[in-house]
Design a protein around this motif. Structure first.
Motif, PDB file in Angstrom:
ATOM      1  N   LYS A  71       0.817  -1.230   0.000  1.00 15.65           N
ATOM      2  CA  LYS A  71       0.000   0.000   0.000  1.00 15.65           C
ATOM      3  C   LYS A  71       0.847   1.275   0.000  1.00 15.65           C
ATOM      4  CE  LYS A  71      -4.315  -1.488   2.088  1.00 15.65           C
ATOM      5  NZ  LYS A  71      -5.197  -1.270   3.233  1.00 15.65           N
ATOM      6  N   ILE A  72       2.159   1.098   0.140  1.00 16.40           N
ATOM      7  CA  ILE A  72       3.018   2.286   0.209  1.00 16.40           C
ATOM      8  C   ILE A  72       3.055   2.968  -1.160  1.00 16.40           C
ATOM      9  CG2 ILE A  72       5.387   3.137   0.634  1.00 16.40           C
ATOM     10  CD1 ILE A  72       3.959   1.987   3.151  1.00 16.40           C
ATOM     11  N   SER A  73       2.750   4.253  -1.179  1.00 14.65           N
ATOM     12  CA  SER A  73       2.743   4.955  -2.466  1.00 14.65           C
ATOM     13  C   SER A  73       3.898   5.938  -2.600  1.00 14.65           C
ATOM     14  CB  SER A  73       1.418   5.693  -2.656  1.00 14.65           C
ATOM     15  OG  SER A  73       1.207   6.576  -1.589  1.00 14.65           O
ATOM     16  N   THR A  74       4.517   6.315  -1.474  1.00 17.94           N
ATOM     17  CA  THR A  74       5.605   7.296  -1.553  1.00 17.94           C
ATOM     18  C   THR A  74       6.646   7.041  -0.461  1.00 17.94           C
ATOM     19  OG1 THR A  74       4.003   8.942  -2.325  1.00 17.94           O
ATOM     20  CG2 THR A  74       6.130   9.789  -1.600  1.00 17.94           C
ATOM     21  N   ILE A  75       7.907   7.214  -0.835  1.00 15.16           N
ATOM     22  CA  ILE A  75       9.006   7.250   0.142  1.00 15.16           C
ATOM     23  C   ILE A  75       9.377   8.722   0.301  1.00 15.16           C
ATOM     24  CG2 ILE A  75      11.354   6.494   0.694  1.00 15.16           C
ATOM     25  CD1 ILE A  75       9.682   4.054   0.188  1.00 15.16           C
ATOM     26  N   VAL A  76       9.539   9.166   1.535  1.00 14.44           N
ATOM     27  CA  VAL A  76       9.918  10.560   1.787  1.00 14.44           C
ATOM     28  C   VAL A  76      11.239  10.566   2.557  1.00 14.44           C
ATOM     29  CG1 VAL A  76       9.173  12.797   2.689  1.00 14.44           C
ATOM     30  CG2 VAL A  76       7.452  11.092   2.019  1.00 14.44           C
ATOM     31  N   SER A  77      12.210  11.344   2.062  1.00  9.85           N
ATOM     32  CA  SER A  77      13.528  11.400   2.705  1.00  9.85           C
ATOM     33  C   SER A  77      13.931  12.821   3.024  1.00  9.85           C
ATOM     34  CB  SER A  77      14.597  10.813   1.775  1.00  9.85           C
ATOM     35  OG  SER A  77      14.403   9.449   1.570  1.00  9.85           O
ATOM     36  N   TYR A  87      15.514   6.917  -2.850  1.00  7.91           N
ATOM     37  CA  TYR A  87      15.264   6.738  -4.280  1.00  7.91           C
ATOM     38  C   TYR A  87      15.409   5.267  -4.652  1.00  7.91           C
ATOM     39  CZ  TYR A  87      14.984   8.373  -9.101  1.00  7.91           C
ATOM     40  OH  TYR A  87      14.574   8.610 -10.392  1.00  7.91           O
ATOM     41  N   MET A  88      16.444   4.619  -4.109  1.00 12.97           N
ATOM     42  CA  MET A  88      16.644   3.199  -4.412  1.00 12.97           C
ATOM     43  C   MET A  88      15.516   2.358  -3.825  1.00 12.97           C
ATOM     44  SD  MET A  88      18.409   1.246  -6.183  1.00 12.97           S
ATOM     45  CE  MET A  88      20.067   1.834  -6.571  1.00 12.97           C
ATOM     46  N   LEU A  89      15.082   2.688  -2.625  1.00  9.51           N
ATOM     47  CA  LEU A  89      13.948   1.970  -2.024  1.00  9.51           C
ATOM     48  C   LEU A  89      12.692   2.109  -2.890  1.00  9.51           C
ATOM     49  CD1 LEU A  89      14.271   2.883   1.748  1.00  9.51           C
ATOM     50  CD2 LEU A  89      14.226   0.550   0.853  1.00  9.51           C
ATOM     51  N   SER A  90      12.464   3.317  -3.385  1.00 13.48           N
ATOM     52  CA  SER A  90      11.259   3.544  -4.190  1.00 13.48           C
ATOM     53  C   SER A  90      11.341   2.776  -5.502  1.00 13.48           C
ATOM     54  CB  SER A  90      11.048   5.039  -4.451  1.00 13.48           C
ATOM     55  OG  SER A  90      11.967   5.510  -5.405  1.00 13.48           O
ATOM     56  N   TYR A  91      12.547   2.618  -6.022  1.00 17.41           N
ATOM     57  CA  TYR A  91      12.738   1.854  -7.264  1.00 17.41           C
ATOM     58  C   TYR A  91      12.401   0.381  -7.018  1.00 17.41           C
ATOM     59  CZ  TYR A  91      14.882   0.062 -11.501  1.00 17.41           C
ATOM     60  OH  TYR A  91      15.101  -0.573 -12.693  1.00 17.41           O
ATOM     61  N   ILE A  92      12.875  -0.137  -5.879  1.00 13.24           N
ATOM     62  CA  ILE A  92      12.585  -1.531  -5.500  1.00 13.24           C
ATOM     63  C   ILE A  92      11.073  -1.683  -5.267  1.00 13.24           C
ATOM     64  CG2 ILE A  92      12.909  -3.267  -3.655  1.00 13.24           C
ATOM     65  CD1 ILE A  92      15.434  -2.945  -5.374  1.00 13.24           C
ATOM     66  N   GLY A  94       8.639   0.192  -6.444  1.00 11.16           N
ATOM     67  CA  GLY A  94       7.790   0.576  -7.564  1.00 11.16           C
ATOM     68  C   GLY A  94       6.854   1.722  -7.201  1.00 11.16           C
ATOM     69  N   CYS A  95       7.312   2.606  -6.334  1.00 11.65           N
ATOM     70  CA  CYS A  95       6.487   3.763  -5.968  1.00 11.65           C
ATOM     71  C   CYS A  95       7.277   5.044  -6.220  1.00 11.65           C
ATOM     72  CB  CYS A  95       6.036   3.660  -4.516  1.00 11.65           C
ATOM     73  SG  CYS A  95       7.356   3.847  -3.306  1.00 11.65           S
ATOM     74  N   ARG A  96       6.707   6.189  -5.874  1.00 10.12           N
ATOM     75  CA  ARG A  96       7.432   7.442  -6.112  1.00 10.12           C
ATOM     76  C   ARG A  96       8.248   7.818  -4.887  1.00 10.12           C
ATOM     77  NH1 ARG A  96       4.487  12.904  -4.880  1.00 10.12           N
ATOM     78  NH2 ARG A  96       3.237  12.222  -3.123  1.00 10.12           N
TER      79      ARG A  96
END
Ligand SMILES: [Zn+2]
Length: 201
Positions: A71-77, A87-92, A94-96
């Motif tokens: 359900k995660i749609s965004t990683i915020v750093s 950015y690498m986590l979001s690539y793995i 498949g979210c923004r």
């Protein structure tokens, strides 16, 4: 001294930090004013996307055992350290991915970045020490009404810091620091290095 307190099963993250030159040995003056014989520069690991992607996959699977990561749609750093990791986590995942940055000391979302109310997110930072930047990012995300499911870092250098949300890390390190008056390396007249961006002499 440096001590590995714990790390994830199945991968020697401490060894990876050593092999990528992310842990430097010497005589360092920290921005806090303390001296140390080891210095962690996680950017040296993050310059290798192949290695970072393996760590991101492990972190993602680790969180997936306990939270509904689908359900995660965004990683915020927080910028700058957390950007490459997030950015690498979001690539793995498949979210923004978006990041918060400081303007006039205050952390904020800029560049048109925003979050929706109810959106499920993860806060990612490369190294957690005081947790200050992460807490500021948490406040921003809560301000948008986003639902924070976890905080995740590569390294936890804190003294058993807790966030309001589940906190995951790949390796926990204790790096000793010394008052200049009690520093053995100072007594041996070992040259002092200033590894941070601010010299604070
Ligand atoms: Zn010293």
């Amino acid at each position: 001294m440096i001590e590995v307190v714990s790390q994830v099963e199945g991968m020697d993250v401490f060894k990876i930090l050593k092999e990528t030159g992310s842990i430097m040995k010497g005589h360092f003056k920290l921005t806090s004013g303390y001296h140390s014989d080891y210095y962690l520069q996680c950017a040296r690991l993050l310059q290798h996307p192949d290695i970072t992607s393996k760590l991101a996959k492990i972190a993602w699977d680790l969180m997936g055992k306990e939270i509904n990561i689908k359900k995660i749609s965004t990683i915020v750093s927080p910028a700058i350290g957390g950007i490459l990791w997030g950015y690498m986590l979001s690539y793995i995942a498949g979210c923004r991915m978006i990041f918060a940055e400081r303007k006039n000391e205050k952390m904020e979302l800029r560049r048109g970045f925003e979050l929706k109310g109810g959106e499920e997110i993860i806060v990612a930072e490369d190294v957690v020490t005081t947790g200050g930047s992460v807490k500021e990012v948490i406040d921003i995300c809560e301000g948008y009404g986003a639902r924070i499911r976890a905080v995740v870092s590569i390294v936890d250098r804190s003294e058993n810091l807790e966030f309001k949300y589940p906190y995951y890390y790949l390796v926990k390190l204790n790096i000793d620091k010394y008052k200049p008056s009690e520093c053995k390396l100072c007594k041996e007249k070992y040259p002092l290095e200033y590894p941070g961006s601010k010299k604070n002499i």
